[in-house]
Write an enzyme that holds these catalytic residues in place. Structure first.
Site, PDB file in Angstrom:
ATOM      1  N   CYS A 382       6.797   0.971  -0.725  1.00 37.57           N
ATOM      2  CA  CYS A 382       6.506   0.057  -1.845  1.00 37.57           C
ATOM      3  C   CYS A 382       5.610   0.814  -3.042  1.00 37.57           C
ATOM      4  O   CYS A 382       6.247   1.551  -3.547  1.00 37.57           O
ATOM      5  CB  CYS A 382       5.887  -1.295  -1.363  1.00 37.57           C
ATOM      6  SG  CYS A 382       6.489  -2.815  -2.214  1.00 37.57           S
ATOM      7  N   HIS A 508       9.639  -2.792   2.639  1.00 36.90           N
ATOM      8  CA  HIS A 508       8.822  -2.350   3.920  1.00 36.90           C
ATOM      9  C   HIS A 508       9.475  -2.199   4.885  1.00 36.90           C
ATOM     10  O   HIS A 508       9.629  -3.050   5.896  1.00 36.90           O
ATOM     11  CB  HIS A 508       7.689  -3.401   3.989  1.00 36.90           C
ATOM     12  CG  HIS A 508       6.796  -3.747   2.906  1.00 36.90           C
ATOM     13  ND1 HIS A 508       5.645  -2.842   2.762  1.00 36.90           N
ATOM     14  CD2 HIS A 508       7.019  -4.455   1.594  1.00 36.90           C
ATOM     15  CE1 HIS A 508       5.102  -3.075   1.667  1.00 36.90           C
ATOM     16  NE2 HIS A 508       6.010  -4.096   1.000  1.00 36.90           N
ATOM     17  N   GLU A 510       8.662  -0.560   7.668  1.00 34.87           N
ATOM     18  CA  GLU A 510       7.714  -0.885   8.964  1.00 34.87           C
ATOM     19  C   GLU A 510       7.768  -2.139   9.468  1.00 34.87           C
ATOM     20  O   GLU A 510       7.399  -2.449  10.675  1.00 34.87           O
ATOM     21  CB  GLU A 510       6.340  -0.476   8.615  1.00 34.87           C
ATOM     22  CG  GLU A 510       5.696  -1.597   7.465  1.00 34.87           C
ATOM     23  CD  GLU A 510       5.815  -1.448   6.029  1.00 34.87           C
ATOM     24  OE1 GLU A 510       6.695  -0.580   5.767  1.00 34.87           O
ATOM     25  OE2 GLU A 510       5.058  -1.917   5.423  1.00 34.87           O
TER      26      GLU A 510
HETATM   27  N1  GLN Z   1       2.151  -3.719  -6.480  1.00 31.80           N
HETATM   28  C1  GLN Z   1       3.527  -3.476  -6.253  1.00 31.80           C
HETATM   29  C2  GLN Z   1       4.421  -4.521  -6.740  1.00 31.80           C
HETATM   30  O1  GLN Z   1       4.327  -5.642  -6.885  1.00 31.80           O
HETATM   31  C3  GLN Z   1       3.742  -2.940  -5.028  1.00 31.80           C
HETATM   32  C4  GLN Z   1       3.749  -4.131  -3.950  1.00 31.80           C
HETATM   33  C5  GLN Z   1       3.458  -3.688  -2.585  1.00 31.80           C
HETATM   34  O2  GLN Z   1       3.358  -2.414  -2.313  1.00 31.80           O
HETATM   35  N2  GLN Z   1       3.807  -4.420  -1.554  1.00 31.80           N
HETATM   36  O3  GLN Z   1       5.748  -4.174  -7.026  1.00 31.80           O
END
Ligand code: GLN
Length: 562
Positions: A382, A508, A510
């Site tokens: 992310c 994600h 994970e």
């Molecule tokens: N802050 C970033 C976004 O909103 C990444 C979010 C995250 O890492 N979950 O896109």
């Protein structure tokens, strides 16, 4: 068969492993062919933990259907190897919100709305709804917090009522406590457990089982004492000694007879037990052939619970590849201050996990640069993908004025920008791009090879995305979109060409990793890290070989007299 309910409460202190115990009970039942589902009741007034700081709450676990939930749901999914839904996560905030909405609609027809029965009815309805919706034989309900907390009272009262309404044969109450060790007298103390059980009884719940966490073995004498003072059968006092790995807990509980006790007490016919696969997996986990040093570069590293699923996913991929994984929690603000060459030297792989906001971002970009230039396997999750894109673009354009508009709205090169669907979003809670979305994988990429499939479905939690304006230019320069939404509109995965393994995901991965079924990208990452380690060892041993011939003969000489 009527749905059966197991209620798990905690006493003495928090963090005694109630979540792991709950997840492990689920595993024990599932291994007997009994279908289970787990639900967590959280006493706080937030509607969900999505708006809480990771310092307050640790990781926010996202379910496939897009709920932002407690990290214990991650344990449940991993131990059960089963996806859960948003119904598995209930907070006081949700309960009160529903009751108050109904009151505003006029559904209560002039009555006074009170914690009992309106709030408790709503709680019971959520628990029973979970049973109906899942069709599971057993619903395991964990109550967050510790018995005696003011805010958990309505949950405990609802459980008291349910025990009466459902009948003794269909419910079971398990209380998890801690036996503190007093080093001066070298003994475990049972008094806090006695007090905690008294507290539980004062709200009308007599536990059937007491699971006692301790750092040293529990003697029969202590077991009998707890049995007598707390009025539970001796075999229902379950010792829960601290284990090197959380994945041993189901085996410990089984050994203590908890699985059989539960099925007897609830009168559930069970198929033969099958924990062999789990046991074999735990064996491999505890006795790895190889080892890896992996840096996780984030800003919440003082509290590794903020990255809990990342840690577990690394463990799962490690076991798959017969390797222990030693995680170095590296503070991204430190990376920005000290050179990455110093902090990240000797790492076999680097992970930059998710995050929000500016703090620590530059350190993440530095870590990404180090991974790219030194061919260190890298997995960006992310924000870790976004850092990787920013770093690549800064190098490509030859300027530092490149950023995500989340962090620098006026940047000259906005390579990461707000998702279209987010433009008009004002509320913070539950409004990100959340949950599972399909992703098409690009043939001929390392990503596609790691997955061994043409498409996947992954869980998201973000507002920003790769800016498509730069897609073609970056692809020509060596950063390719290796995974996109099915219509090609959103970049979901990027990888760097001519690098052994440098992949960033907008989702994600994970959150989907399980024991015995590691996530393909974590698996690929760990494999790449092991290959790099083997290569560099070979290199250093061939380098050492040449000058060391003399040394070797010197040492054999020195050994000669023996
Ligand atoms: N802050 C970033 C976004 O909103 C990444 C979010 C995250 O890492 N979950 O896109």
């Amino acid at each position: 068969m009527a749905t059966k309910y197991i209620f798990v409460t905690g006493g003495v202190v928090s963090s005694v492993g109630k979540g792991i115990t709950t997840a492990s009970i689920g595993r024990l039942l599932k291994s007997r062919g009994i279908s289970v589902v787990v639900q967590k009741l959280d006493p706080y007034l937030n509607v969900d933990p999505g708006t809480m700081s990771p310092y307050q709450h640790g990781e926010v676990f996202v379910t496939a259907d897009g709920a932002e939930t407690d990290l214990d749901l991650g344990h449940y999914e991993r131990f059960l190897d089963q996806d859960l839904s948003r119904s598995s996560s209930v907070s006081s905030g949700q309960i009160y919100q529903a009751v108050i909405q109904r009151e505003r609609r006029g559904d209560y027809l002039g009555r006074t709305i009170q914690p009992i029965p309106h709030v408790t009815n709503e709680i019971k309805e959520r628990i029973r709804g979970m049973g109906r919706e899942s069709g599971a034989d057993v619903v395991i309900v964990e109550v967050g917090g510790t018995v005696g907390d003011i805010e958990s009272q309505p949950f405990l009262e609802a459980i008291r009522q349910m025990r009466k309404e459902e009948g003794r044969d269909d419910t079971l109450a398990i209380h998890v406590t801690l036996l503190p060790y007093i080093s001066t007298t070298a003994e475990l103390k049972t008094k806090p457990t006695q007090h905690s059980v008294r507290e539980l009884r004062s709200v009308g719940i007599q536990p059937d089982v007491i699971a006692c966490r301790s750092d040293i073995p529990i003697s029969d004498e202590i077991r009998d004492k707890i049995s007598l003072f707390c009025d539970v059968e001796p075999q229902a006092v379950i010792p829960l000694m601290t284990m090197p790995s959380i994945y041993q807990v189901p085996l410990v509980l089984e050994e203590a007879g908890l699985g059989d006790f539960i099925t007897d007490r609830l009168n559930i016919a069970s198929a033969s037990k099958d924990l062999d696969e789990w046991k074999a997996w735990v064996e491999r986990l505890l006795n790895p052939q190889h080892s890896l040093e992996i840096a996780v570069v984030g800003k919440y590293v003082e509290l590794p619970d903020a990255y809990l699923s990342v840690k577990e996913a690394l463990i799962h991929a490690g076991v798959q590849n017969d390797s222990g994984v030693h995680i170095h929690w590296v503070h991204s603000e430190e990376v920005a201050k000290t050179k990455s060459e110093v902090l990240l030297a000797n790492m076999d792989g680097i992970i930059v996990p998710g995050g929000f906001g500016e703090r620590g971002f530059e350190g993440k970009v530095d870590a990404t640069r180090y991974a790219r230039l030194n061919n260190v396997p890298y997995l960006g999750l992310c924000l870790g993908l976004q850092a990787m894109v920013v770093e690549f673009a800064r190098d490509h354009f030859g300027t530092e004025d490149v950023n995500s508009t989340e962090l620098a709205p006026e940047t000259a090169y906005p390579v990461i920008t707000l998702l279209d669907e987010q433009q008009r979003v004002v509320d913070k809670g539950g409004t990100m791009r959340l949950g599972s979305y399909p992703c098409r994988l690009e043939p001929g990429t390392i990503t596609r090879e790691a997955y061994g499939a043409n498409e996947t479905s992954e869980r998201h939690r973000h507002r920003y995305e790769f800016n498509n304006e730069f897609r073609e230019e970056f692809a020509r320069a060596g950063l390719i979109a290796s995974g996109t939404s099915p219509d090609g509109g959103l970049v979901e995965i990027c990888e760097i060409r001519n690098h052994p393994f440098m992949i960033g995901t907008q989702f994600h991965p994970e959150l989907r990793s399980r024991p015995g079924r590691p996530h393909p990208l974590f698996d690929g990452f760990v494999r790449a890290a092991l290959e790099r380690k083997a290569r560099s060892r070979k290199k250093s041993s061939t380098a050492a070989d040449r000058p060391s011939r003399r040394k070797a003969s010197a040492s054999s000489r020195s050994r000669a007299p023996h």
